[in-house]
Motif scaffolding. Structure first.
Motif, short mmCIF file in Angstrom:
data_model
loop_
_atom_site.label_atom_id
_atom_site.label_comp_id
_atom_site.label_asym_id
_atom_site.label_seq_id
_atom_site.Cartn_x
_atom_site.Cartn_y
_atom_site.Cartn_z
N SER A 73 -70.84 -19.03 120.41
CA SER A 73 -71.12 -18.06 119.24
C SER A 73 -72.55 -17.42 119.44
O SER A 73 -73.46 -18.33 119.93
CB SER A 73 -70.81 -18.47 117.91
N MET A 106 -63.85 -12.92 118.05
CA MET A 106 -63.78 -12.23 116.79
C MET A 106 -65.37 -11.55 116.56
O MET A 106 -66.30 -12.33 116.87
CB MET A 106 -63.21 -12.98 115.82
N GLU A 108 -67.60 -11.18 113.15
CA GLU A 108 -67.67 -11.59 111.78
C GLU A 108 -69.06 -11.27 111.34
O GLU A 108 -70.01 -11.61 111.71
CB GLU A 108 -67.53 -13.22 111.68
N ARG A 110 -71.57 -11.33 108.10
CA ARG A 110 -72.17 -12.08 106.82
C ARG A 110 -73.39 -11.64 106.35
O ARG A 110 -74.29 -11.23 107.00
CB ARG A 110 -72.39 -13.48 107.37
#
Length: 160
Positions: A73, A106, A108, A110
């Motif tokens: 990630s 994906m 994402e 935040r």
């Protein structure tokens, strides 16, 4: 001058100044490894992190190469308004690349003190090898897409 075996090829390194020459593929690999070390990013994820860090409006945050139960990630910290256009372009590029990737990836977003976007592989620990192969594939596809008219056109509209 002494020879060093690396990545299936030979590099010749000057003992006096540290200059290297040799097989182009091995030289490129050594250069990328040096860049990754200088940025504090694991070499396994550097090809993708390198492409993502160049996107306007973002800075590179925490990068994880995966291992011990987690997949790769990359955190992108939003530092400017250009990030919104880049986020849309990145989402399109991920969708276009999906057929070439071994894992699902994906985006994402935040918000915890600052807005961050995470680009990460989905799956379980058994997918780590596939996810690391995807890192190189995804980096190449993002570089390609960033040169295409739809990506450049979106960047120009955001500026003007």
């Amino acid at each position: 001058m002494h020879a060093v075996e690396r990545d299936g090829g030979t590099l010749h390194e000057c003992g006096l100044c540290g200059a290297t020459y040799g097989d182009r593929r091995v030289m490129q690999s050594a250069s990328l490894a040096g860049e990754a070390d200088a940025c504090g990013v694991a070499q396994e994820i550097w090809p993708l992190a390198r492409v993502l860090e160049r996107l306007p409006g973002f800075e590179l945050g925490a990068c994880r190469a995966g291992g011990s139960g987690e997949l790769p990630s990359i955190e992108l910290v939003v530092v400017g308004h250009a990030a919104l256009v880049q986020l849309e372009n990145l989402a399109k590029a991920l969708r276009l690349a999906a057929g070439s990737l071994r894992c699902r990836w994906m985006l994402e977003a935040r918000f915890e003190l600052t807005l961050s976007v995470f680009v990460r592989a989905l799956g379980d620990a058994t997918d780590l090898r596939c996810a690391r192969i995807d890192v190189e594939t995804l980096a190449q596809q993002l570089e390609r897409d960033a040169r295409l008219s739809w990506w450049r056109h979106a960047n120009e509209e955001a500026k003007g």
